[in-house]
Design a protein around this motif. Structure first.
Motif, PDB file in Angstrom:
ATOM      1  N   HIS A 251      12.891   3.041   8.295  1.00 28.68           N
ATOM      2  CA  HIS A 251      13.847   3.612   7.345  1.00 28.68           C
ATOM      3  C   HIS A 251      15.285   3.194   7.628  1.00 28.68           C
ATOM      4  N   THR A 253      18.378   1.104   6.713  1.00 30.15           N
ATOM      5  CA  THR A 253      18.791   0.551   5.422  1.00 30.15           C
ATOM      6  C   THR A 253      19.045  -0.943   5.562  1.00 30.15           C
ATOM      7  N   GLU A 255      18.942  -3.013   2.381  1.00 26.90           N
ATOM      8  CA  GLU A 255      19.568  -3.339   1.089  1.00 26.90           C
ATOM      9  C   GLU A 255      20.090  -2.037   0.490  1.00 26.90           C
ATOM     10  N   PRO A 256      21.406  -1.782   0.543  1.00 26.87           N
ATOM     11  CA  PRO A 256      21.928  -0.485   0.086  1.00 26.87           C
ATOM     12  C   PRO A 256      21.500  -0.123  -1.338  1.00 26.87           C
ATOM     13  N   ASP A 257      21.339  -1.112  -2.188  1.00 23.10           N
ATOM     14  CA  ASP A 257      20.947  -0.820  -3.571  1.00 23.10           C
ATOM     15  C   ASP A 257      19.516  -1.248  -3.858  1.00 23.10           C
ATOM     16  N   ASN A 265      15.739   7.564   0.329  1.00 22.70           N
ATOM     17  CA  ASN A 265      16.830   6.584   0.391  1.00 22.70           C
ATOM     18  C   ASN A 265      16.451   5.290  -0.336  1.00 22.70           C
ATOM     19  N   ARG A 266      17.447   4.440  -0.494  1.00 22.17           N
ATOM     20  CA  ARG A 266      17.206   3.146  -1.149  1.00 22.17           C
ATOM     21  C   ARG A 266      17.243   2.004  -0.135  1.00 22.17           C
ATOM     22  N   GLY A 267      16.415   0.991  -0.397  1.00 24.38           N
ATOM     23  CA  GLY A 267      16.487  -0.253   0.372  1.00 24.38           C
ATOM     24  C   GLY A 267      16.091  -0.129   1.828  1.00 24.38           C
ATOM     25  N   CYS A 268      15.220   0.848   2.142  1.00 22.87           N
ATOM     26  CA  CYS A 268      14.731   0.957   3.516  1.00 22.87           C
ATOM     27  C   CYS A 268      13.947  -0.310   3.859  1.00 22.87           C
ATOM     28  N   TRP A 269      13.940  -0.647   5.144  1.00 19.71           N
ATOM     29  CA  TRP A 269      13.218  -1.821   5.627  1.00 19.71           C
ATOM     30  C   TRP A 269      11.757  -1.771   5.163  1.00 19.71           C
ATOM     31  N   TYR A 333      13.205 -10.675   5.128  1.00 23.86           N
ATOM     32  CA  TYR A 333      13.634  -9.292   5.357  1.00 23.86           C
ATOM     33  C   TYR A 333      13.181  -8.793   6.732  1.00 23.86           C
ATOM     34  N   ASN A 340      18.762  -7.043  13.625  1.00 21.99           N
ATOM     35  CA  ASN A 340      19.514  -5.810  13.909  1.00 21.99           C
ATOM     36  C   ASN A 340      19.014  -5.151  15.188  1.00 21.99           C
TER      37      ASN A 340
END
Ligand code: ZN
Length: 435
Positions: A251, A253, A255-257, A265-269, A333, A340
């Motif tokens: 989870h 992030t 991609e924020p959108d 949430n949006r754009g979780c891994w 991705y 990270n």
């Protein structure tokens, strides 16, 4: 007040040394001499003799032949006694339950997997699945105890957050379960110690003790099943964080959108690299006429909705350009997320398990390329991405390893017979009930 720094008396030192010798025997995973143990542990010869005799009397260790004839006296070799006892590993998955019985050398004695529902059908009936779990575990317990063997305990891996002190499954999003006292339920039913752990953490332990990461002190385990889970091993130990919830890296992030995730949430891994995302994209490609080879697969038979991850992999193996492109994007991705993690933890290795290990050939080159480009350490010092050998079994093996780890860490607490002092028996119920 709890003492922050633990001091050790002679008894404690002895317990530590017993654990250390057992760890060396585990790591060697072959018969070794007392002289070898003396060298690697730094303990003196007499101490090694006394302690190994103690471990032998507890049936954790056995004599196993003689060393090669050399000048001087040939040495007796020691290794872990496979018949010292049995452990059971359970993976309570989304749509399946997998169970294994291992001996004390971690050889598989018995294994079984049952289907409990459709993986895509989120939210599974708790009472029904637990009853199925109890029944298959009962079978495993009977197999483990056959021939009068001792059963040490049961380790359970679950797809959710676990309170490590109580063994309560707090929340399993893909099962839609909350607050299930798994440890208490199973300990009561089977009368042996039970340890419950998050599935990815259990799998990471499996890789660390028995898999591709035995030589790595710092590594990240990543596995995609229904969700994307991660386990961190730092300094040779499973890292739990302040409350045992570390590793929920699916989870992060990316991609924020990006697309909406089950967590809100949006754009979780997880929504970018999980099999669910890949299957969705493959279905879209098929529906838009870009991947006719997917629809042509015999068990898909033209039905877009019939497409599963196994079909995606089959189409990739057949060279489908559309599918390879989807997997390449997944690798991209995956690599961004791993970069990270590499920047945060500097792991020596990243192990890909579950579906990720099966898709490895198609996603790994791109993932490694992203990591090398984005991680700050020079590629030569960066993390090596490797594929798990266990594919889907890391969690069930690692769950059994949860119990083995406890024994290796403190064999004294798991000795077969305790002194006949009532206090001792009371304070060591786990050993007592395991007899
Ligand atoms: Zn999420």
């Amino acid at each position: 007040m709890a003492r922050r720094f633990r001091t050790g008396d002679q008894l404690w030192v002895r317990e530590r040394n017993l654990a250390i010798l057992l760890h060396y025997l585990w790591e060697a995973s072959r018969p070794v001499s007392r002289a070898y143990l003396t060298t690697v542990s730094g303990l003196n010869k007499v101490t090694v003799g006394t302690l190994t005799a103690q471990l032998q009397s507890w049936a954790f260790v056995r004599e196993s032949g003689m060393s090669e004839p050399r000048p001087g006296r040939p040495g007796v070799l020691l290794d872990l006694d496979p018949d010292g006892g049995r452990v059971i590993g359970v993976e309570l998955g989304v749509g399946f339950i997998s169970v294994r019985v291992l001996d004390f050398q971690a050889n598989t004695i018995w294994a079984r997997q049952i289907v409990t529902g459709d993986v895509e059908d989120i939210g599974q009936d708790q009472q029904q699945v637990l009853a199925q779990a109890e029944s298959v575990i009962a079978e495993a317990v009977a197999k483990a105890r056959a021939g009068d063997h001792r059963l040490f305990g049961i380790g359970v891996g679950v797809p959710g957050l676990v309170d490590r002190t109580t063994g309560i499954l707090l929340f399993a999003p893909n099962l839609r379960w909350r607050d299930v006292p798994l440890q208490a339920i199973l300990a009561k039913r089977f009368g042996v110690p039970v340890v419950v752990e998050n599935e990815a953490n259990a799998a990471a332990l499996g890789e660390s003790m028995l898999g591709v990461a035995t030589a790595a002190d710092d590594f990240v385990y990543l596995s995609a099943g229904v969700g994307l889970g991660g386990g961190l091993v730092i300094d040779g130990k499973l890292y739990g964080g302040s409350a045992g919830f570390a590793g929920e890296i699916g989870h992060m992030t990316i991609e924020p959108d990006g697309p909406l995730c089950g967590c809100g949430n949006r754009g979780c891994w997880e929504v970018l690299v999980g099999p669910k995302a890949v299957v969705q994209q493959a279905r879209r490609a098929a529906a838009e006429g870009r991947a006719p080879e997917l629809l042509a697969l015999s068990d898909v038979a033209g039905q877009v909705e019939a497409i599963r991850m196994s079909h995606v992999l089959a189409a990739a193996a057949g060279g489908s350009a559309a599918v390879l492109e989807i997997l390449d994007e997944m690798g991209r991705y995956l690599g961004i997320g791993i970069a990270n993690l590499v920047n945060a933890f500097n792991p020596g290795m990243v192990v890909l398990g579950g579906m990720l290990s099966l898709a490895g050939t198609y996603i790994l080159p791109r993932a490694q390329q992203e990591v090398d480009a984005r991680a700050l350490a020079a590629p030569s010092q960066g993390a090596r991405i490797v594929l798990s050998d266990f594919t889907f079994d890391a969690c069930v093996v690692g769950s059994a390893a949860l119990i083995l780890r406890e024994i290796l860490n403190n064999p004294t607490a798991w000795q077969p017979r305790l002194p006949p002092f009532p206090e001792a028996a009371e304070g060591n119920q786990r050993t007592d009930s395991a007899l």
